[in-house]
Design a protein around this motif. Structure first.
Motif, short mmCIF file in Angstrom:
data_model
loop_
_atom_site.label_atom_id
_atom_site.label_comp_id
_atom_site.label_asym_id
_atom_site.label_seq_id
_atom_site.Cartn_x
_atom_site.Cartn_y
_atom_site.Cartn_z
N UNK A 149 0.83 -1.21 0.00
CA UNK A 149 0.00 0.00 0.00
C UNK A 149 0.86 1.26 0.00
N UNK A 150 1.85 1.30 0.88
CA UNK A 150 2.73 2.47 0.96
C UNK A 150 3.50 2.61 -0.34
N UNK A 151 3.99 1.49 -0.88
CA UNK A 151 4.67 1.54 -2.17
C UNK A 151 3.77 2.05 -3.28
N UNK A 194 3.08 9.06 -6.78
CA UNK A 194 3.48 10.45 -6.55
C UNK A 194 3.07 11.06 -5.24
N UNK A 195 2.54 10.27 -4.30
CA UNK A 195 2.17 10.81 -2.99
C UNK A 195 3.41 10.79 -2.10
N UNK A 196 3.93 11.97 -1.79
CA UNK A 196 5.11 12.12 -0.96
C UNK A 196 4.73 12.76 0.37
N UNK A 212 0.86 -0.18 8.43
CA UNK A 212 0.91 0.92 7.46
C UNK A 212 1.21 2.24 8.17
N UNK A 213 0.59 2.45 9.33
CA UNK A 213 0.86 3.66 10.10
C UNK A 213 2.33 3.73 10.48
N UNK A 214 2.87 2.63 10.98
CA UNK A 214 4.29 2.61 11.37
C UNK A 214 5.20 2.92 10.19
N UNK A 215 4.89 2.35 9.03
CA UNK A 215 5.71 2.61 7.85
C UNK A 215 5.61 4.07 7.42
N UNK A 216 4.41 4.60 7.38
CA UNK A 216 4.21 5.99 6.95
C UNK A 216 4.90 6.97 7.90
N UNK A 217 4.77 6.74 9.20
CA UNK A 217 5.43 7.61 10.18
C UNK A 217 6.95 7.53 10.01
N UNK A 261 -4.03 13.85 0.73
CA UNK A 261 -3.20 13.52 -0.43
C UNK A 261 -3.33 12.06 -0.82
N UNK A 262 -3.65 11.23 0.15
CA UNK A 262 -3.75 9.81 -0.13
C UNK A 262 -4.35 9.06 1.04
N UNK A 263 -4.47 7.76 0.87
CA UNK A 263 -5.06 6.95 1.94
C UNK A 263 -4.66 5.49 1.77
#
Length: 331
Positions: A140-142, A148-150, A169-174, A221-223
């Motif tokens: 998902x994060x990839x 293009x979501x940075x 996913x939260x841990x990866x995004x943070x 920007x994304x989800x």
């Protein structure tokens, strides 16, 4: 071998129990070759496993059945030149625990093409704390990054925020520097989500918009959506221009009522995430990320390890929507 055995009797009633079965039941389980036999050390608990444990017809098509879509263990027999006895491996996805006897058993037989070497930087427990959930979260994060979501694009919403995929996913995004907005139905977890680096926590009822308006104010920007249904409908109407939603769940429903306006007027992308049949080159790339630059510092704090004897109660917990974090099962 000890395993979690799911049966259906002649009247259609499904029952499940921990039992002993001969390893000979595995011999006919694999038609593709070359095959490997793995001594399973750890598995995990996913929503899909819980459905399989109750004989859900959308998951289990043939009885008897052994659930478990994730396995970490060591090769004990191999027809595949890529693996030798003693090699530590991860097996996730494909048909493991679905049409194929799964990892809630002391041994599994699988095609060698399903296995990935366990990275040196991950323990078997950490690999299963990630498992299909972490693999899906990383996909998902990839997907957001590929579209293009940075971190500079704006905030990213994660729905079903206390579940396995969403937590990871939260841990990866943070870790990657994103501003995260978490949506959850568990008010008791708001403070914990904030401690984990979430910027804003919203309740499910607060977030979902029940109106029929085709577009709402662009806000995100994304989800990463693990829920589906009305949650995904709201995300489609509130994602900003050129944003992306990575969709990987349906606990909130499999139907999607929307219009083409978010796609035509805002150019957003709805990125579908399928983990089970992910091609091996991409699968290896994701595990390399999870074991390397994306390795999570808080993984152990999200993980609770349980013996096989607790599987029945764990299944009830996750089906009731009360599971928090990642349940790893010691086989």
């Amino acid at each position: 071998m000890r395993c979690f055995w799911v049966e259906k009797n002649e009247s259609g009633e499904v029952s499940a129990s921990l039992t002993e079965q001969p390893t000979s039941i595995l011999d006919a389980a694999v038609t593709a070759s070359p095959r490997i036999r793995v001594q399973v050390e750890y598995s995990s608990l996913n929503y899909k496993d819980a459905l399989a444990a109750t004989g859900h017809p959308g998951i289990v098509r043939k009885f008897p059945h052994i659930p478990g879509i994730d396995a970490a263990g060591r090769v004990i027999q191999s027809e595949d030149d890529s693996f030798q006895p003693g090699d530590a491996v991860i097996v996730t996805g494909n048909q493991l625990g679905v049409t194929h006897f799964g990892a809630w058993a002391e041994q599994i037989d699988v095609p060698g093409s399903w296995a990935v070497p366990l990275p040196d930087s991950l323990t078997p427990v950490q690999a299963m704390a990630l498992g299909t959930a972490g693999f899906t979260a990383a996909q998902c994060v990839g997907g957001l990054i590929d579209h293009g979501v940075t971190p500079e694009s704006g905030s990213v919403v994660v729905t079903g925020a206390t579940g396995g995929v969403a937590s990871l996913a939260i841990s990866l995004l943070v870790k990657l520097g994103y501003t995260v907005i978490a949506v959850t139905g568990k008010e008791s977890e708001h403070a914990n989500l904030k401690r984990r680096g979430v910027d804003t926590v919203l309740s499910r009822d607060e977030f979902v918009d029940e109106s029929k308006r085709p577009l709402l104010s662009a806000a995100y920007a994304g989800a990463v959506d693990t829920v589906g249904g009305k949650m995904l409908e709201t995300l489609l109407r509130t994602t900003s221009y050129r944003g992306c939603i990575a969709a990987c769940g349906l606990t909130g429903g499999h139907e999607l009522h929307t219009t083409v306006y978010p796609f035509l007027l805002r150019g957003i992308t709805l990125c579908g995430i399928d983990s089970a049949m992910c091609p091996m080159p991409e699968r290896q790339k994701i595990w390399q990320r999870l074991a390397g630059p994306w390795k999570l510092d808080d993984l152990d704090s999200l993980t609770h390890v349980h013996p096989m004897d607790e599987l029945a109660s764990l299944v009830e917990t996750i089906l009731a929507g009360e599971m928090v974090g990642r349940a790893v099962v010691e086989i």
